[in-house]
Motif scaffolding. Structure first.
Motif, PDB file in Angstrom:
ATOM      1  N   ILE A 119       0.830  -1.206   0.000  1.00 27.54           N
ATOM      2  CA  ILE A 119       0.000   0.000   0.000  1.00 27.54           C
ATOM      3  C   ILE A 119       0.864   1.255   0.000  1.00 27.54           C
ATOM      4  O   ILE A 119       0.668   2.171  -0.805  1.00 27.54           O
ATOM      5  N   ILE A 120       1.845   1.298   0.900  1.00 33.50           N
ATOM      6  CA  ILE A 120       2.704   2.486   1.000  1.00 33.50           C
ATOM      7  C   ILE A 120       3.533   2.663  -0.264  1.00 33.50           C
ATOM      8  O   ILE A 120       3.686   3.771  -0.782  1.00 33.50           O
ATOM      9  N   GLY A 121       4.060   1.553  -0.801  1.00 33.90           N
ATOM     10  CA  GLY A 121       4.965   1.654  -1.941  1.00 33.90           C
ATOM     11  C   GLY A 121       4.293   1.773  -3.275  1.00 33.90           C
ATOM     12  O   GLY A 121       4.958   2.037  -4.282  1.00 33.90           O
ATOM     13  N   SER A 122       2.969   1.587  -3.350  1.00 31.10           N
ATOM     14  CA  SER A 122       2.309   1.645  -4.650  1.00 31.10           C
ATOM     15  C   SER A 122       1.701   3.017  -4.937  1.00 31.10           C
ATOM     16  O   SER A 122       1.918   3.579  -5.999  1.00 31.10           O
ATOM     17  N   VAL A 123       0.945   3.569  -4.008  1.00 30.32           N
ATOM     18  CA  VAL A 123       0.337   4.861  -4.312  1.00 30.32           C
ATOM     19  C   VAL A 123      -0.021   5.670  -3.055  1.00 30.32           C
ATOM     20  O   VAL A 123      -0.066   6.886  -3.107  1.00 30.32           O
ATOM     21  N   ALA A 124      -0.236   5.008  -1.929  1.00 27.95           N
ATOM     22  CA  ALA A 124      -0.776   5.712  -0.762  1.00 27.95           C
ATOM     23  C   ALA A 124       0.261   6.527  -0.015  1.00 27.95           C
ATOM     24  O   ALA A 124      -0.060   7.575   0.566  1.00 27.95           O
ATOM     25  N   GLY A 125       1.529   6.067  -0.001  1.00 28.55           N
ATOM     26  CA  GLY A 125       2.502   6.721   0.860  1.00 28.55           C
ATOM     27  C   GLY A 125       2.210   6.398   2.320  1.00 28.55           C
ATOM     28  O   GLY A 125       1.313   5.606   2.642  1.00 28.55           O
ATOM     29  N   ARG A 156       9.301   1.504  -6.201  1.00 31.31           N
ATOM     30  CA  ARG A 156       8.936   0.168  -6.663  1.00 31.31           C
ATOM     31  C   ARG A 156       8.312   0.212  -8.054  1.00 31.31           C
ATOM     32  O   ARG A 156       8.073  -0.829  -8.661  1.00 31.31           O
ATOM     33  N   GLN A 157       8.030   1.413  -8.555  1.00 31.71           N
ATOM     34  CA  GLN A 157       7.461   1.527  -9.893  1.00 31.71           C
ATOM     35  C   GLN A 157       8.505   1.147 -10.940  1.00 31.71           C
ATOM     36  O   GLN A 157       9.646   1.594 -10.890  1.00 31.71           O
ATOM     37  N   ARG A 158       8.108   0.319 -11.891  1.00 31.91           N
ATOM     38  CA  ARG A 158       8.986  -0.106 -12.976  1.00 31.91           C
ATOM     39  C   ARG A 158       8.260   0.082 -14.303  1.00 31.91           C
ATOM     40  O   ARG A 158       7.109  -0.324 -14.446  1.00 31.91           O
ATOM     41  N   ILE A 159       8.927   0.710 -15.265  1.00 35.36           N
ATOM     42  CA  ILE A 159       8.378   0.822 -16.614  1.00 35.36           C
ATOM     43  C   ILE A 159       8.570  -0.519 -17.312  1.00 35.36           C
ATOM     44  O   ILE A 159       9.691  -1.011 -17.419  1.00 35.36           O
ATOM     45  N   LEU A 218      -4.530  11.951 -25.105  1.00 32.66           N
ATOM     46  CA  LEU A 218      -3.214  11.749 -24.513  1.00 32.66           C
ATOM     47  C   LEU A 218      -2.483  10.638 -25.259  1.00 32.66           C
ATOM     48  O   LEU A 218      -3.090   9.650 -25.671  1.00 32.66           O
ATOM     49  N   ARG A 219      -1.188  10.807 -25.388  1.00 38.11           N
ATOM     50  CA  ARG A 219      -0.373   9.762 -25.986  1.00 38.11           C
ATOM     51  C   ARG A 219      -0.045   8.714 -24.931  1.00 38.11           C
ATOM     52  O   ARG A 219       0.294   9.048 -23.794  1.00 38.11           O
ATOM     53  N   VAL A 220      -0.172   7.455 -25.302  1.00 36.83           N
ATOM     54  CA  VAL A 220       0.172   6.352 -24.406  1.00 36.83           C
ATOM     55  C   VAL A 220       1.679   6.126 -24.522  1.00 36.83           C
ATOM     56  O   VAL A 220       2.164   5.638 -25.545  1.00 36.83           O
ATOM     57  N   TYR A 221       2.414   6.477 -23.470  1.00 34.36           N
ATOM     58  CA  TYR A 221       3.874   6.371 -23.515  1.00 34.36           C
ATOM     59  C   TYR A 221       4.373   4.987 -23.117  1.00 34.36           C
ATOM     60  O   TYR A 221       5.483   4.611 -23.477  1.00 34.36           O
ATOM     61  N   GLY A 222       3.574   4.238 -22.352  1.00 35.57           N
ATOM     62  CA  GLY A 222       4.055   2.919 -21.951  1.00 35.57           C
ATOM     63  C   GLY A 222       3.170   2.292 -20.898  1.00 35.57           C
ATOM     64  O   GLY A 222       2.045   2.741 -20.642  1.00 35.57           O
ATOM     65  N   THR A 223       3.692   1.250 -20.291  1.00 35.14           N
ATOM     66  CA  THR A 223       3.017   0.557 -19.198  1.00 35.14           C
ATOM     67  C   THR A 223       3.975   0.464 -18.014  1.00 35.14           C
ATOM     68  O   THR A 223       5.196   0.522 -18.185  1.00 35.14           O
ATOM     69  N   PHE A 224       3.410   0.313 -16.825  1.00 38.35           N
ATOM     70  CA  PHE A 224       4.233   0.233 -15.621  1.00 38.35           C
ATOM     71  C   PHE A 224       3.630  -0.778 -14.657  1.00 38.35           C
ATOM     72  O   PHE A 224       2.469  -1.174 -14.780  1.00 38.35           O
ATOM     73  N   ALA A 225       4.428  -1.187 -13.712  1.00 39.42           N
ATOM     74  CA  ALA A 225       3.968  -2.069 -12.634  1.00 39.42           C
ATOM     75  C   ALA A 225       4.809  -1.767 -11.409  1.00 39.42           C
ATOM     76  O   ALA A 225       5.879  -1.156 -11.506  1.00 39.42           O
ATOM     77  N   PHE A 226       4.303  -2.173 -10.257  1.00 39.46           N
ATOM     78  CA  PHE A 226       5.053  -2.047  -9.019  1.00 39.46           C
ATOM     79  C   PHE A 226       5.746  -3.370  -8.742  1.00 39.46           C
ATOM     80  O   PHE A 226       5.107  -4.431  -8.776  1.00 39.46           O
ATOM     81  N   GLN A 227       7.033  -3.305  -8.492  1.00 40.21           N
ATOM     82  CA  GLN A 227       7.836  -4.511  -8.307  1.00 40.21           C
ATOM     83  C   GLN A 227       7.253  -5.386  -7.196  1.00 40.21           C
ATOM     84  O   GLN A 227       7.005  -4.925  -6.091  1.00 40.21           O
ATOM     85  N   GLY A 228       7.041  -6.660  -7.515  1.00 39.70           N
ATOM     86  CA  GLY A 228       6.455  -7.595  -6.561  1.00 39.70           C
ATOM     87  C   GLY A 228       4.946  -7.625  -6.592  1.00 39.70           C
ATOM     88  O   GLY A 228       4.320  -8.488  -5.981  1.00 39.70           O
ATOM     89  N   LEU A 229       4.329  -6.675  -7.319  1.00 39.82           N
ATOM     90  CA  LEU A 229       2.868  -6.601  -7.360  1.00 39.82           C
ATOM     91  C   LEU A 229       2.354  -6.655  -8.797  1.00 39.82           C
ATOM     92  O   LEU A 229       1.291  -6.129  -9.105  1.00 39.82           O
ATOM     93  N   GLU A 230       3.129  -7.286  -9.675  1.00 38.73           N
ATOM     94  CA  GLU A 230       2.796  -7.271 -11.094  1.00 38.73           C
ATOM     95  C   GLU A 230       1.436  -7.877 -11.398  1.00 38.73           C
ATOM     96  O   GLU A 230       0.785  -7.487 -12.365  1.00 38.73           O
ATOM     97  N   ARG A 231       1.000  -8.855 -10.598  1.00 35.52           N
ATOM     98  CA  ARG A 231      -0.266  -9.522 -10.859  1.00 35.52           C
ATOM     99  C   ARG A 231      -1.348  -9.143  -9.861  1.00 35.52           C
ATOM    100  O   ARG A 231      -2.382  -9.790  -9.779  1.00 35.52           O
ATOM    101  N   SER A 232      -1.115  -8.093  -9.115  1.00 39.22           N
ATOM    102  CA  SER A 232      -2.076  -7.714  -8.086  1.00 39.22           C
ATOM    103  C   SER A 232      -3.130  -6.775  -8.665  1.00 39.22           C
ATOM    104  O   SER A 232      -2.816  -5.694  -9.143  1.00 39.22           O
ATOM    105  N   GLN A 233      -4.372  -7.193  -8.604  1.00 43.61           N
ATOM    106  CA  GLN A 233      -5.455  -6.346  -9.083  1.00 43.61           C
ATOM    107  C   GLN A 233      -5.628  -5.123  -8.199  1.00 43.61           C
ATOM    108  O   GLN A 233      -5.877  -4.018  -8.685  1.00 43.61           O
TER     109      GLN A 233
END
Length: 689
Positions: A56-62, A237-240, A390-405
């Motif tokens: 939670i802290i590392g993905s978006v909430a702080g 933890r954000q990864r492009i 908007l132009r779609v520049y890419g996709t991202f995921a949070f490390q360790g949470l790639e499959r987390s809905q």
């Protein structure tokens, strides 16, 4: 009581323990398993708690979320999936908010945010092909190949309608008018007329034929508007995954990799991915799992989405490759694909690899590709519809949470575009309004003079203004210009926000920091409300609290059950020792001597077997920590902060177990001790008789 007396009591206690080994082992076994369960249980729950906190802290909430105390609703950064979302009042000046927050000693960084949602329509495959054909026709480019592709699509659609008539599939059965329209579009005469008047033919295809393709999707996108650079630095933890991050000063959009795969990928390919993941990572088999069998059946029956992408050369290529792979002479590509996707545990791995190596490079696997332009329409805070491209520049995921809905539901856009979608006044909009006012010679009207200024002018003056405006050349729509338009990076700081994520230097001082933030807001004249990551994450944060409550209740149950069982065992042991206790009383032993003896016996058993249980529990946790507990589904993927949970043991877990054992052992011995103190020498003599 003197030390010598304590020594005698201890000797007698140890002798009694060895004399009644069976009862000692029964009581000790209970204490052993209780200590083991407490160590393992607290370690698992603490590890899950820590993993969820990281998620939670590392993905978006702080650590802390800050928003306006004037808001009608409570902020939820991981919840509120309705389109309108919670009613959150804006904070007008992020620069002032940021300065105020950074004045709090424990605050390390501040990330501007705004969370919203929108529905976008992903056109069906025929719509997309027709759009390409229309662009080629308008550009007077050679469009024979694209025309052939559209004709192939119409042919596939016609065959599907014929099949639906045969099997009476009500879900796909078309009306007579629709069937006639598709049949007409499949004739040579129609395409001869198309060459004479392409635009008229396109209008017919778009209005009468394209709606018959039912593979269009209505996509709900939940997004967070932010400063992309600050966001990526703060949430490390954000990864492009694909493409690049949004360039500084540019409008843009980043898809969450989870959303990109789940909502935008070719459904056949996505089902193949799910089967592959279940077999490789979850130990499932197609033969033994109903869901995997359903995926195989759907892939075999629903090949139209692939056929619609194939033009004439593509159809021939697929026919040749599938015939070679299957060893078949079948000429119908649809039947070849159906046979290819009808896999089992023996053939799946090869077919999955063949699909991605040989077939997928010739298909559009995603409806929206990196580099494409995405039109997002959303309701503003005032209720009208606003849109941005908007132009779609890419996709991202949070490390360790790639499959987390739960952690992967939020997409990213620049906060300047978010402000426009939300209805805030942006610098671009302000300049546009000033230019428009200058063009029509508009001026502000006071309330007192409104009637005179608006209705007191001569009619010819009004007509003059209208002619002046009409004589201006029509500019290109501003929405088309914003795709690649740069903005001043200072706009990220100057404008309004809905909320801000705060990262602290020392998480142990979270409560005090929240209090300091609200106090700093009062001093600065800002209505700041601070929420911890648990509070701002909604139901997910409540789950963490629930897990802690479950742990506490489990420990209490273990405590009570162990207390009752040990107490009963000690009572029975005491009643069987009436003669011994009476004899001790007869030779001069005082009541407190008897009580101390029984308490020491209980504590010795508790310490020895409790320490053994805690030690074995530590070994169990260490072993599981090396192997890991696999996440059986996407929910556990989030709770474990990755595909596996690796529990860790802390000193606190062991100390808690020993403390519980010590207290239970001591308390359990008081009632038997009370009974023993009431034994008299006369009772011992009566027992002998």
């Amino acid at each position: 009581m003197k030390f010598a007396t304590l020594g005698v009591i201890a000797q007698i206690a140890f002798r009694n323990l060895f004399a009644s080994r069976l009862k000692t082992l029964i009581v000790g076994g209970i204490i052993f398993f209780g200590a083991l369960l407490v160590v393992v249980g607290t370690s698992l729950v603490d590890s899950i708690d820590a993993a969820m906190s990281r998620s939670i802290i590392g993905s978006v909430a702080g650590h802390i979320q800050v928003y306006s105390s004037k808001s009608k609703d409570v902020l939820e950064v991981m919840g509120g999936f309705a389109l309108d979302g919670p009613d959150i009042a804006e904070l007008d000046d992020f620069a002032k908010v940021r300065q105020t927050l950074l004045s709090v000693p424990n605050v390390a960084s501040v990330v501007p945010m705004g969370i919203g949602g929108a529905v976008i329509t992903s056109g069906n495959t025929i719509d997309i092909a027709l759009e390409k054909l229309r662009d080629q026709v308008r550009g007077k480019a050679n469009h024979d190949a694209q025309k052939g592709h559209v004709r192939q699509m119409v042919s596939v659609l016609g065959r599907d309608m014929d099949t639906a008539k045969v099997v009476r599939d009500e879900a796909t059965l078309a009306t007579t008018e629709d069937a006639e329209a598709v049949a007409r579009a499949g004739t040579d005469a129609f395409w001869a007329e198309f060459d004479k008047d392409p635009l008229a033919g396109l209008e017919f295809l778009e209005n009468r034929v394209a709606p018959q393709a039912t593979d269009a999707d209505m996509l709900f996108l939940r997004y967070v508007g932010t400063d992309p650079g600050v966001f990526s630095k703060t949430f490390d933890r954000q990864r492009i995954i694909d493409g690049t991050t949004i360039p500084e000063g540019k409008r843009g959009f980043l898809f969450s990799k989870y959303v990109y795969e789940e909502q935008l990928k070719l459904k056949t390919a996505r089902r193949l991915d799910r089967i592959d993941d279940a077999i490789r990572n979850r130990g499932k088999t197609i033969a033994g799992d109903d869901e995997l069998q359903r995926f195989v059946k759907e892939n075999s029956n629903q090949v139209r989405e692939i056929l619609l992408q194939l033009d004439t050369p593509g159809t021939e290529l697929f026919r040749r490759k599938l015939q070679e792979e299957l060893g078949s002479t079948e000429a119908d590509v649809g039947k070849l694909l159906a046979a290819f996707f009808k896999t089992d545990d023996r053939t799946f791995a090869r077919r999955h690899r063949f699909f991605y190596d040989e077939l997928a490079p010739n298909l559009d696997l995603y409806r929206i590709r990196v580099g494409d332009t995405l039109t997002i329409k959303a309701f503003t805070k005032s209720g009208y519809v606003q849109s941005v491209k908007l132009r779609v520049y890419g996709t991202f995921a949070f490390q360790g949470l790639e499959r987390s809905q739960l952690a992967g539901a939020l997409n990213l856009m620049d906060i300047v575009s978010f402000r426009e979608l939300y209805g805030f006044m942006t610098a671009e909009r302000e300049q546009e309004m000033l230019a428009l006012k200058a063009a029509v010679q508009a001026r502000d009207v006071s309330r007192d003079r409104a009637e005179e200024d608006l209705f007191g002018k001569k009619e010819e003056d009004i007509r003059t203004v209208e002619v002046a405006v009409a004589s201006e050349p029509m500019a290109r729509p501003r929405r088309e210009q914003t795709v690649d338009r740069a903005y001043d990076p200072q706009e990220l700081v100057r404008g309004p926000i809905l909320n801000a994520a705060v990262i602290v230097k020392d998480p142990r001082g979270l409560a005090q920091t929240m209090s300091d933030i609200e106090a700093a807001g009062v001093r600065a004249g800002l209505p700041l409300k601070a929420l911890s990551w648990q509070q701002s994450s909604g139901l997910i944060g409540q789950f963490v609290t629930m897990m802690r409550a479950v742990l506490t209740i489990a420990v209490l149950i273990i405590f009570v059950v162990a207390l009752v069982i040990i107490n009963n065992a000690l009572v029975m042991a005491t009643l069987e020792r009436v003669q011994e206790i009476g004899t001790l009383r007869a030779v001069g032993a005082q009541r407190r001597f008897i009580l101390a003896m029984l308490i020491i016996e209980a504590l010795v058993v508790g310490i020895i077997f409790g320490a053994l249980g805690a030690g074995v529990g530590a070994v169990v946790v260490a072993t599981i920590g090396k192997i890991g507990i696999p996440a059986s589904n996407d929910i556990f993927f989030f709770f474990f902060s990755g595909p596996r949970l690796y529990p860790t043991l802390s000193t606190v877990n062991v100390l808690v177990a020993l403390a519980i054992v010590f207290v239970v052992s001591g308390v359990s011995s008081f009632y038997p001790g009370y009974l023993a103190m009431r034994v008299t020498p006369r009772q011992a003599m009566q027992t002998e008789d």
